[in-house]
Design an enzyme around this catalytic site. Structure first.
Site, short mmCIF file in Angstrom:
data_model
loop_
_atom_site.label_atom_id
_atom_site.label_comp_id
_atom_site.label_asym_id
_atom_site.label_seq_id
_atom_site.Cartn_x
_atom_site.Cartn_y
_atom_site.Cartn_z
N GLY A 58 78.97 -35.95 56.09
CA GLY A 58 79.25 -34.54 56.33
C GLY A 58 79.04 -34.16 57.78
O GLY A 58 78.57 -33.05 58.08
N ARG A 76 81.13 -31.54 61.38
CA ARG A 76 80.85 -30.18 61.85
C ARG A 76 79.41 -29.79 61.49
O ARG A 76 78.72 -30.54 60.80
CB ARG A 76 81.82 -29.17 61.23
CG ARG A 76 81.75 -29.13 59.71
CD ARG A 76 82.85 -28.29 59.11
NE ARG A 76 84.17 -28.83 59.40
CZ ARG A 76 84.72 -29.88 58.75
NH1 ARG A 76 84.06 -30.47 57.78
NH2 ARG A 76 85.90 -30.31 59.08
N ASP A 123 84.71 -39.74 50.16
CA ASP A 123 84.15 -38.81 49.19
C ASP A 123 82.85 -39.44 48.70
O ASP A 123 82.87 -40.45 48.00
CB ASP A 123 85.13 -38.63 48.02
CG ASP A 123 84.60 -37.68 46.94
OD1 ASP A 123 83.39 -37.40 46.92
OD2 ASP A 123 85.41 -37.26 46.09
N TYR A 167 73.00 -25.27 43.33
CA TYR A 167 72.57 -25.72 44.66
C TYR A 167 71.04 -25.88 44.72
O TYR A 167 70.53 -26.88 45.25
CB TYR A 167 73.04 -24.70 45.69
CG TYR A 167 72.86 -25.08 47.13
CD1 TYR A 167 73.72 -25.98 47.76
CD2 TYR A 167 71.84 -24.51 47.89
CE1 TYR A 167 73.56 -26.30 49.09
CE2 TYR A 167 71.68 -24.82 49.23
CZ TYR A 167 72.55 -25.72 49.83
OH TYR A 167 72.38 -26.04 51.16
N LYS A 189 69.12 -29.36 45.44
CA LYS A 189 68.28 -29.52 46.63
C LYS A 189 66.83 -29.84 46.27
O LYS A 189 66.15 -30.54 47.02
CB LYS A 189 68.37 -28.25 47.49
CG LYS A 189 69.70 -28.10 48.21
CD LYS A 189 70.06 -29.33 49.04
CE LYS A 189 71.21 -29.07 49.99
NZ LYS A 189 71.57 -30.28 50.78
#
Length: 255
Positions: free
Chosen positions: A13, A16, A64, A155, A159
């Protein structure tokens, strides 16, 4: 001499945002870097912008991270083209926010697939090299949302799962010369948080101002804040630290 001279870092990832900031910092300190991203064109473009030191190289790889075939190919390519792997940063992430009663199975599965399955697959592929060479650094990206956040059941669960995963890696891989740690960022000014402002129909600067005022240091974080922490935790200076999650949040979790 840079801390990462002769080292190869694979960062997911990283076309950016936080991932690119980490890639930039490690490149500045001497690392060769594999920029891994879902979009190979973006990964290649980002790799071309890294401030490489003499003798270091960079490559952009499309993958991916929730697909084992993509992951195995990405690690193999990084090792072949850059000459090895010494650091793995599991940064790839997505959000599919919604209140629980509106959240779909796809919302849940996509977030779990990228954050948890992705970290698992990337780590499993990399650790084979780490264990064989008796050296490796693994850094996983968690979040202050691990402690719970309205509209982020998927999420938050992912996490917090990253933190448990990190602790277990510390136990299992420590005897083989491998350190595994995690960073839990607070509010970081990125395209992702700007998108949250847009979704809430708020001005980006106002959203950042209000978010910054909610923590003791009275500012938002920036990708460079996370990159500086990553540069330490993935270095030999942190060789006696493993299984830990460091909250980099301006003190937000204190209040």
């Amino acid at each position: 001499m840079g801390r990462y001279d002769g080292r190869v870092a694979v960062i997911t990832g990283s076309a950016r945002g936080i991932g690119f900031a980490i890639a930039t910092r490690l490149a500045e300190e001497g690392a060769s870097v594999a920029v891994v991203d879902l979009d190979e064109a973006a990964a290649t473009e980002a790799a071309g912008r890294l401030p490489l030191t003499e003798g270091a190289r960079a490559v952009g790889i499309g993958a991916d991270v929730s697909r084992s075939a993509d992951v195995d190919a990405a690690i193999a390519r990084a090792v072949e083209e850059l000459g090895g792997i010494h650091v793995l940063v599991n940064n790839a992430g997505i959000t599919r926010d919604n209140l629980l009663f509106k959240m779909t199975e796809d919302d849940w599965d996509l977030v779990m697939g990228v954050h948890l399955k992705g970290a698992f697959l990337m780590t499993k592929a990399a650790q084979a090299h780490f264990v064989a060479q008796k050296y490796g650094k693994i850094l996983n990206l968690s979040s202050v949302s691990a402690l719970g956040n309205r509209g982020q059941a998927n999420y938050s669960a992912a996490k917090m799962g990253v933190q448990g995963f990190t602790r277990t890696l510390g136990i299992e891989l420590g005897p083989y010369g491998v350190n595994a740690n995690a960073i839990a960022p607070g509010f970081i000014a990125t395209e992702m948080t700007d998108a949250t402002a847009a979704r809430l129909k708020m001005d980006v600067e106002e959203f950042r101002r209000l978010s910054g005022e909610a923590n003791p240091v009275r500012r938002v974080g920036f990708p460079e804040d996370i990159a500086a922490t990553a540069a330490f935790l993935c270095s030999d200076e942190a060789s006696y630290i493993t299984g830990q999650t460091l909250y980099v949040d301006g003190g937000a979790t204190l209040v």
